[in-house]
Design an enzyme around this catalytic site. Structure first.
Site, PDB file in Angstrom:
ATOM      1  N   CYS A  84      -9.393 -30.186  10.272  1.00 39.83           N
ATOM      2  CA  CYS A  84      -9.747 -30.778  11.566  1.00 39.83           C
ATOM      3  C   CYS A  84      -9.641 -29.786  12.722  1.00 39.83           C
ATOM      4  CB  CYS A  84      -8.874 -31.998  11.827  1.00 39.83           C
ATOM      5  SG  CYS A  84      -8.994 -33.196  10.487  1.00 39.83           S
ATOM      6  N   HIS A 335     -14.321 -38.528  15.822  1.00 39.23           N
ATOM      7  CA  HIS A 335     -13.776 -37.330  15.170  1.00 39.23           C
ATOM      8  C   HIS A 335     -14.733 -36.812  14.097  1.00 39.23           C
ATOM      9  CE1 HIS A 335     -11.053 -34.423  13.662  1.00 39.23           C
ATOM     10  NE2 HIS A 335     -10.362 -35.162  12.816  1.00 39.23           N
TER      11      HIS A 335
END
Lengths: 388, 121
Positions: A84, A335
């Protein structure tokens, strides 16, 4: 003393995009170039982030693919994968290259498609995401990423008394901020009761404690300090810290303190010559509500153990003393893994310019972005400031 | 040239009910999984050591949304503190942070990788 400047910023809406990765990235790239008043031919190198499209949609070697689609074929492209924290790592390396004079102007960004609507279903993407946990020592237990952050958060709850209701306040705040952000995946407010009544994903996290699977792209143009003033709206990058921690979780010294974030923040603050007290607002990696609590403490924005109470008391709201995630954060903005790091830089750029529209914070002169990868084993922390 | 603890040796031991870790002579740390060098100080040559098989729950969660490949829901994953080191594994039978647990076997995934399985002591 600025290290470099961001002179252009662009991003797609985060949400569902049933288009190829190249088209999605080009929208963000052209947004950043247009914002800078630049053309593809002005870009000397592309620092590109994509975490898992090889697994999710059988698309690899994306660097030259996106460059070719966006009029930048021929330039060097370096592709980053750091779970991430993918595009924050790209940003860190772009900043270093421009500062060192390797390139005068570079484009930095990332793209990812994660939604079940455009790709694999929830169970399949849950497995893809879990590839960031240790293959031999964690994945066989059935550990998921909600599970990873649940392990960190439950220890924090045990140590500090953090409550599920305090976590819910993070979700409510970030959904409220996202409702003001036209590019957010989730544009609606929610209540504490709705969060606490949701189905459990991995306790203590319920559905609305978790960020969504999103599709999206983001990009920024980075140039040297010496030429920044020839652009319309430069914003200074004064510090970028980057640190890692031990994998797997069980071998970390104290998992819930997210030591990599503390080390990266110390490095970034030292470069910028500032302390946490000098930060006006933060974009942090709230993949789960508990992750925002851990980040707020690791960055020194609140004292250790105060992350939960600070959220519940409204200290991290847009009108609080230390606003966190005015964009809505990962929780509400969305996200798309490889796009998240530079999307945080986009938000910092717009806020520091005073161009954030309905979600604009008053007196935003200096901000920090915190982008975390994997089980908190990678963190990149960036400090940006109004150009002095 | 693989000195010290390997994944193969760690897995074979676990199948026999033994937990192996690596002890660092330089900084005194012990880790619960094989490492080519100490993750805390960088010293090479961690000494393979047998870890206790009983300890307490350091942290835990119950996974209700499993990844593809796992059919069950509501299984518990825990980090167990064995005193000198921690290990992650499955936890069968409800236990909370601080509760005493002991090694009770292992779970194996579709590629044959194993992790410890604990039960309340």
């Amino acid at each position: 003393m600025p290290r470099v400047a961001v002179v252009g910023a662009g991003m797609t809406e985060f949400g569902i995009h049933d288009v190829p990765l190249e088209e999605l990235f080009a929208e963000a790239a052209f947004g950043a170039l247009d914002d800078a008043g630049a053309e593809p031919a002005d870009v000397e190198a592309l620092y590109f982030g994509n975490a898992m499209s090889g697994q999710a949609e059988n698309a690899t070697h994306l660097g030259p693919k996106v460059a070719a689609h966006a009029g930048m074929a021929g330039i060097p492209v370096q592709r980053f994968e750091d779970a991430c924290a993918t595009s924050a790592n790209a940003f860190k390396n772009a900043v270093a290259a421009v500062e060192a004079g390797v390139h005068d102007a570079v484009l930095v960004g990332g793209v990812e498609r994660c939604t079940p609507e455009t790709g694999r279903d929830t169970a399949a993407m849950t497995r893809v995401f879990a590839s960031a946990s240790h293959r031999q020592y964690e994945q066989p237990a059935g550990l998921t990423f909600p599970g990873v952050f649940a392990l960190l958060t439950k220890r924090h709850m045990h140590e500090h008394g953090t409550t599920e209701e305090q976590l819910a306040h993070v979700a409510v705040k970030n959904h409220g901020n996202g409702a003001l952000n036209p590019r957010a995946h989730f544009g609606k407010e929610v209540t504490i009761e709705e969060v606490l009544d949701g189905p459990v994903v991995a306790d203590p996290f319920r559905l609305m404690d978790c960020c969504p699977f999103s599709d999206g792209a983001s990009a920024v143009v980075v140039v040297g300090d010496d030429v920044a003033d020839s652009y319309d709206a430069p914003v200074d990058v004064t510090g970028v810290g980057h640190a890692t921690d031990v994998v797997p979780i069980a071998d970390k010294k104290t998992p819930h303190v997210t030591q990599a974030a503390r080390d990266a923040a110390e490095e970034a603050y030292e470069q910028a010559g500032v302390s946490a007290d000098d930060i006006d607002f933060a974009e942090v990696h709230d993949c789960f509500t508990g992750a925002e609590v851990l980040a707020s403490e690791a960055l020194g924005l609140v004292a250790d153990g105060e992350g939960g109470p600070a959220a519940a008391a409204g200290r991290t709201a847009r009108d609080g003393d230390v606003p966190i995630n005015p964009s809505g954060g990962l929780k509400a903005k969305g996200h798309p893994i490889g796009a998240t790091g530079t999307a945080q830089v986009v938000e910092l750029t717009e806020q520091l310019r005073g161009e954030a529209g309905a979600r604009q914070l008053p007196d935003a002169d200096r901000a920090v972005a915190h982008n975390l990868g994997g089980d908190a084993a990678t963190t990149v922390v960036s400090v940006m400031e109004v150009r002095g | 040239m693989s000195e010290g603890l390997t994944h193969a040796a760690w897995s074979d031991a676990l199948r026999e009910g033994v937990l192996l870790g690596g002890a660092c002579d330089d900084c005194g740390a012990t880790v619960g999984t094989p490492k080519a060098a100490c993750p805390h100080c960088g010293a090479r040559g961690l000494e393979p050591v047998e870890l206790p098989t009983a300890g307490t729950v350091y942290t835990e969660t119950t996974v209700e949304v499993p990844p593809e490949g796992i059919d069950e829901r509501g299984y518990q994953v825990a980090v167990v503190d064995l005193g000198v080191a921690r290990v992650l594994g499955r936890l069968d039978g409800a236990a909370e942070i601080g509760d005493a647990v002991a090694l009770a076997g292992h779970v194996e995934d579709e590629q044959g990788y194993v992790v410890p399985r604990f039960e309340p002591a």
